[in-house]
Write a protein that holds these residues in place. Structure first.
Motif, PDB file in Angstrom:
ATOM      1  N   GLY A 466       0.785  -1.225   0.000  1.00 21.02           N
ATOM      2  CA  GLY A 466       0.000   0.000   0.000  1.00 21.02           C
ATOM      3  C   GLY A 466       0.812   1.268   0.000  1.00 21.02           C
ATOM      4  O   GLY A 466       0.252   2.360   0.003  1.00 21.02           O
ATOM      5  N   ARG A 467       2.165   1.167  -0.012  1.00 18.60           N
ATOM      6  CA  ARG A 467       3.018   2.363  -0.015  1.00 18.60           C
ATOM      7  C   ARG A 467       3.498   2.737  -1.410  1.00 18.60           C
ATOM      8  O   ARG A 467       4.317   3.632  -1.559  1.00 18.60           O
ATOM      9  CB  ARG A 467       4.212   2.142   0.909  1.00 18.60           C
ATOM     10  CG  ARG A 467       3.828   2.142   2.387  1.00 18.60           C
ATOM     11  CD  ARG A 467       5.054   1.949   3.277  1.00 18.60           C
ATOM     12  NE  ARG A 467       6.096   2.919   3.007  1.00 18.60           N
ATOM     13  CZ  ARG A 467       6.106   4.172   3.464  1.00 18.60           C
ATOM     14  NH1 ARG A 467       5.098   4.602   4.209  1.00 18.60           N
ATOM     15  NH2 ARG A 467       7.091   4.986   3.181  1.00 18.60           N
ATOM     16  N   LEU A 468       2.997   2.068  -2.426  1.00 17.83           N
ATOM     17  CA  LEU A 468       3.409   2.397  -3.789  1.00 17.83           C
ATOM     18  C   LEU A 468       2.635   3.631  -4.267  1.00 17.83           C
ATOM     19  O   LEU A 468       1.584   3.532  -4.899  1.00 17.83           O
ATOM     20  CB  LEU A 468       3.166   1.221  -4.735  1.00 17.83           C
ATOM     21  CG  LEU A 468       4.056  -0.008  -4.529  1.00 17.83           C
ATOM     22  CD1 LEU A 468       3.616  -1.140  -5.442  1.00 17.83           C
ATOM     23  CD2 LEU A 468       5.516   0.333  -4.817  1.00 17.83           C
ATOM     24  N   ALA A 469       3.174   4.799  -3.971  1.00 16.83           N
ATOM     25  CA  ALA A 469       2.473   6.042  -4.298  1.00 16.83           C
ATOM     26  C   ALA A 469       2.219   6.168  -5.793  1.00 16.83           C
ATOM     27  O   ALA A 469       1.164   6.659  -6.216  1.00 16.83           O
ATOM     28  CB  ALA A 469       3.281   7.241  -3.800  1.00 16.83           C
ATOM     29  N   ASP A 470       3.170   5.734  -6.614  1.00 17.96           N
ATOM     30  CA  ASP A 470       2.980   5.845  -8.052  1.00 17.96           C
ATOM     31  C   ASP A 470       1.830   4.974  -8.536  1.00 17.96           C
ATOM     32  O   ASP A 470       1.107   5.338  -9.467  1.00 17.96           O
ATOM     33  CB  ASP A 470       4.265   5.464  -8.787  1.00 17.96           C
ATOM     34  CG  ASP A 470       5.297   6.569  -8.728  1.00 17.96           C
ATOM     35  OD1 ASP A 470       5.050   7.575  -8.044  1.00 17.96           O
ATOM     36  OD2 ASP A 470       6.355   6.420  -9.365  1.00 17.96           O
ATOM     37  N   ALA A 471       1.663   3.812  -7.922  1.00 14.79           N
ATOM     38  CA  ALA A 471       0.545   2.955  -8.307  1.00 14.79           C
ATOM     39  C   ALA A 471      -0.785   3.598  -7.918  1.00 14.79           C
ATOM     40  O   ALA A 471      -1.761   3.531  -8.662  1.00 14.79           O
ATOM     41  CB  ALA A 471       0.690   1.578  -7.666  1.00 14.79           C
ATOM     42  N   TRP A 472      -0.837   4.243  -6.731  1.00  9.54           N
ATOM     43  CA  TRP A 472      -2.042   4.983  -6.359  1.00  9.54           C
ATOM     44  C   TRP A 472      -2.323   6.073  -7.386  1.00  9.54           C
ATOM     45  O   TRP A 472      -3.474   6.296  -7.786  1.00  9.54           O
ATOM     46  CB  TRP A 472      -1.889   5.610  -4.982  1.00  9.54           C
ATOM     47  CG  TRP A 472      -2.001   4.681  -3.822  1.00  9.54           C
ATOM     48  CD1 TRP A 472      -1.065   4.414  -2.866  1.00  9.54           C
ATOM     49  CD2 TRP A 472      -3.152   3.889  -3.468  1.00  9.54           C
ATOM     50  NE1 TRP A 472      -1.547   3.504  -1.955  1.00  9.54           N
ATOM     51  CE2 TRP A 472      -2.824   3.174  -2.296  1.00  9.54           C
ATOM     52  CE3 TRP A 472      -4.418   3.722  -4.033  1.00  9.54           C
ATOM     53  CZ2 TRP A 472      -3.717   2.304  -1.681  1.00  9.54           C
ATOM     54  CZ3 TRP A 472      -5.316   2.861  -3.423  1.00  9.54           C
ATOM     55  CH2 TRP A 472      -4.964   2.163  -2.256  1.00  9.54           C
ATOM     56  N   ASN A 473      -1.283   6.764  -7.796  1.00  9.67           N
ATOM     57  CA  ASN A 473      -1.443   7.865  -8.741  1.00  9.67           C
ATOM     58  C   ASN A 473      -1.971   7.365 -10.080  1.00  9.67           C
ATOM     59  O   ASN A 473      -2.898   7.943 -10.660  1.00  9.67           O
ATOM     60  CB  ASN A 473      -0.090   8.564  -8.921  1.00  9.67           C
ATOM     61  CG  ASN A 473      -0.241   9.908  -9.605  1.00  9.67           C
ATOM     62  OD1 ASN A 473      -1.234  10.586  -9.431  1.00  9.67           O
ATOM     63  ND2 ASN A 473       0.748  10.280 -10.385  1.00  9.67           N
ATOM     64  N   GLN A 474      -1.390   6.265 -10.575  1.00  9.34           N
ATOM     65  CA  GLN A 474      -1.835   5.733 -11.864  1.00  9.34           C
ATOM     66  C   GLN A 474      -3.236   5.139 -11.762  1.00  9.34           C
ATOM     67  O   GLN A 474      -4.026   5.230 -12.713  1.00  9.34           O
ATOM     68  CB  GLN A 474      -0.837   4.691 -12.365  1.00  9.34           C
ATOM     69  CG  GLN A 474       0.504   5.312 -12.742  1.00  9.34           C
ATOM     70  CD  GLN A 474       1.436   4.316 -13.389  1.00  9.34           C
ATOM     71  OE1 GLN A 474       1.174   3.831 -14.491  1.00  9.34           O
ATOM     72  NE2 GLN A 474       2.530   3.997 -12.711  1.00  9.34           N
ATOM     73  N   LEU A 475      -3.539   4.530 -10.622  1.00  8.95           N
ATOM     74  CA  LEU A 475      -4.901   4.053 -10.415  1.00  8.95           C
ATOM     75  C   LEU A 475      -5.875   5.230 -10.469  1.00  8.95           C
ATOM     76  O   LEU A 475      -6.943   5.150 -11.111  1.00  8.95           O
ATOM     77  CB  LEU A 475      -5.007   3.342  -9.063  1.00  8.95           C
ATOM     78  CG  LEU A 475      -6.417   2.949  -8.609  1.00  8.95           C
ATOM     79  CD1 LEU A 475      -7.061   1.985  -9.599  1.00  8.95           C
ATOM     80  CD2 LEU A 475      -6.370   2.338  -7.206  1.00  8.95           C
TER      81      LEU A 475
END
Length: 705
Positions: A466-475
């Motif tokens: 859950g700390r993958l900020a870039d994945a949150w951003n792309q999601l």
């Protein structure tokens, strides 16, 4: 014995040019100084380093006129920190620029253009990517700094770029106007940065798209060198060509760059062409850093060298310089991924990488850096570890967030336990790099239009980390694209919680979504998060919020605050024109739209989003309906996902008794944006004009009763 002495003498004559002290060259007073920065160009993918799979005639010609530094290294595998080092002569811990977003260069720090300006130079720059936008402390160093890259609401800000030939055209105009005076120009090209999209004929010629992009960059450099020659500047100029970092290309599992510090991402080409082609064709193998550009330029021009500059002149070496070790770092894994940061020293023989599991490589025996020899070379390991330790490990947990900003985050609920989740030991990036391949795969699904599959893939990835900020951003990107704004907002909130040091940029993304959701107070609060790192975009978002609230005076004030920034200027002026139209100042609105259009044409920055929509709106208010329809159509061609021109077409067609064409406009809208929110928007548009039958049909399509 005699034969031994002869062999020794020959060997000494070969080695001496690389080892003896180079005498400082004469100062070339007033010589033009040109820096060409080619983003993401791996040194070992160039013919001048022995690569055979791509042709680079322009770079090869420049190399013949230049000194080639064969062991040049970046200070960071990220664009902004690397360029900050190049312009300031400071390592990232000293420049305080540690990442592409969340950091800005202190405008008070001395830079190359400032030092040259102090001795009478005109200073200009033109960049090709948003990441080097002027409002993060870069433009203040220059008399002229063009970063007017066309904005696209559907494109992530980090991917906003313009084609190299457009940037060269800007450079050509400025150089032509200033060639009679001493001048400095900084040209930044974004080819071959991903996504790899070489132009023809290079796209067809090269099966490897990255190499095709290198060939494209070479062609652009050739165009720019021709500009210098036509201006009569090339022969007398100091021309420095470099790259800011390389590219992983999966050599150690990293598809692009930013995480690892292996040679594929740090080793860069570096050419220095002196006036009159002095020392043309030479090579220098001593380890050098991009921080060396500043002292080299001050030595060549007679400009003052600031005391804080850490680099050394490239043009002469002491024998000890062969043993120099060059520093590099990446905080990207920690900031964006929740993994450990990495630091490195690289020299002639060895590279040491400080990581949870430290790494040491013998570069001569193992150029591909496959065999970690920490256990067998304990003395070298200890020496390099201790030397690297002298650089410190400073990293404020909240980046550039000051106490006032921390209060804002706390008030919004972002500085709870999640923000401190990285206080213990962090994972080693090399143990987690496969997760990046998963993120890349999810992004490829999104690019190919498989949005639901991409959303599922990003959520699976984030359920594991859950700390993958870039994945949150792309999601969040994909959720926005599909009209799932509430879910997008939650993704951006989680990105802020995971990486509060990036709250400025993510806050702007979230504020924009909240504006779509008509949650104006919350949108305003998040717009404020971006004020420190991206003030112009923060003002522009606030202007749009005020406009949505029909607070037209405030909207204009905020837009005026944004329009002095090159990146935000066009959008701010279009919004001011929209305010004028709402106030029945239609002639002023059209005049301002005309100015924006002229500026866009002169800069060749492409269509400006909403420009034709606002023009059409003003014309419709003046009952110039045919002209309004043409303007709305032009907006749709350039920005087919923008729903407003379709709705305006519907209104104009209904007002002119053309109901079939009006309803066809809503069908076009649904075809361009086939999502539930589009159908709901079509229904509300029809309802507004009393077209109950059509509104009912669109509500049914949206799944409403």
């Amino acid at each position: 014995m005699k034969r031994t002495l002869v062999v020794f003498a020959v060997a000494l004559s070969i080695l001496t040019p690389a080892c003896r002290r180079r005498e400082s060259p004469s100062t070339f007073a007033g010589a033009p100084v040109i820096i060409i920065s080619i983003d993401t160009m791996r040194a070992d993918h160039l013919p001048m380093f022995g690569y055979k799979e791509v042709d680079t005639p322009a770079l090869d010609a420049l190399r013949k006129d230049s000194i080639l530094f064969t062991s040049a290294y970046a200070t960071s595998p990220l664009t902004l920190p690397s360029h900050a080092s190049m312009l300031t002569g400071l390592l990232p811990p000293d420049s305080k620029v540690r990442n592409n977003i969340g950091y800005a260069l202190d405008p008070s720090i001395p830079t190359i253009p400032k030092s040259l300006k102090a001795i009478g130079y005109d200073t200009g720059g033109a960049i090709s990517a948003y990441v080097l936008r002027g409002n993060i402390g870069l433009s203040q160093s220059f008399d002229f700094y063009d970063d007017a890259i066309a904005s696209r609401s559907t494109t992530a800000i980090g991917l906003l770029q313009r084609a190299g030939p457009e940037t060269v055209n800007i450079a050509e105009r400025w150089i032509g106007e200033h060639k009679s005076r001493p001048l400095f120009f900084f040209l930044h090209l974004f080819e071959p940065h991903s996504p790899y999209e070489p132009v023809e004929p290079f796209k067809s010629r090269y099966g490897n798209a990255y190499d095709g992009e290198i060939a494209t960059a070479d062609w652009i450099v050739g165009q720019f060198v021709d500009v210098l020659k036509r201006a009569g500047l090339y022969d007398k100029a100091i021309v420095i060509l470099m790259s800011d970092h390389g590219e992983g290309l999966y050599q150690h599992g990293e598809p692009e760059h930013g995480i690892f510090l292996y040679r594929e991402t740090l080793h860069v080409p570096l050419l220095v062409k002196l006036p009159g082609a002095l020392r043309a064709g030479e090579s220098d193998g001593a380890p050098v850093s991009l921080i060396d550009l500043f002292p080299t330029i001050t030595e060549l021009t007679g400009a003052a060298r600031p005391a804080a500059v850490k680099g050394k002149s490239l043009l002469y070496h002491e024998p000890a310089d062969r043993s120099r070790r060059v520093y590099a770092e990446s905080l990207y894994p920690r900031i964006h991924l929740g993994w450990s940061e990495l630091r490195s020293l690289i020299g002639s023989d060895y590279q040491f990488i400080q990581a949870p599991t430290p790494e040491l490589y013998n570069l001569a025996d193992d150029p591909g850096q496959i065999r970690n020899i920490v256990s067998s070379e304990r003395r070298t390991y200890a020496s390099m570890r201790d030397e690297l330790g002298a650089y410190g490990s400073r990293m404020e947990p909240l980046g550039q967030i000051n106490p006032e900003e921390a209060k804002k985050l706390a008030a919004l609920g972002y500085l709870g336990s999640n923000a401190n989740a990285g206080s213990g030991p962090l994972p080693d990036p090399k143990d987690r790099i496969t997760e990046i391949a998963e993120v890349v795969g999810a992004a490829q699904l999104a690019r190919s239009g498989h949005n639901d599959e991409a959303i599922d893939a990003f959520r699976r990835i984030l359920s594991k980390n859950g700390r993958l900020a870039d994945a949150w951003n792309q999601l969040g990107d994909v959720l926005e694209l599909t009209g799932r704004y509430e879910e997008a907002a939650e993704a951006y909130r989680k990105a802020i919680r995971a990486t509060p040091e990036l709250a400025g940029e993510f806050g702007l993304r979230l504020g924009s979504v909240l504006l779509r959701l008509q949650k104006y107070d919350e949108a305003e609060e998040h717009a404020a998060l971006g004020e420190k790192t991206n003030a112009a975009s923060s003002h522009l978002l606030r202007a749009r919020i005020a406009f949505a609230r029909k607070q037209y005076v405030r909207a204009e004030q905020q837009a005026v605050s944004a329009q002095n920034d090159e990146y935000s200027r066009a959008g701010a002026m279009v919004l001011i024109a929209q305010v004028y139209a709402e106030q029945d100042r239609t002639a002023e609105a059209l005049a301002l739209i005309g100015r924006v259009e002229q500026e866009a044409v002169s800069r060749r920055s492409g269509p400006v989003e909403s420009l034709e929509f606002v023009r059409g709106d003003a014309l419709a208010r003046m009952q110039r309906y045919d002209e309004a329809i043409a303007a709305f159509r032009r907006e749709i061609v350039s920005f087919p996902r923008n729903g407003r021109p379709y709705a305006s077409l519907y209104v104009v067609y209904m007002l002119t008794n053309r109901p079939a064409e009006a309803r066809a406009a809503l069908v076009e809208l649904a075809a361009a944006n086939p999502i539930t929110r589009t159908f709901q928007f079509a229904a509300s548009t029809a309802d507004a004009l009393g077209d109950r039958e059509i509104a009912s049909l669109w509500r049914q399509r949206a799944g409403e009763k």
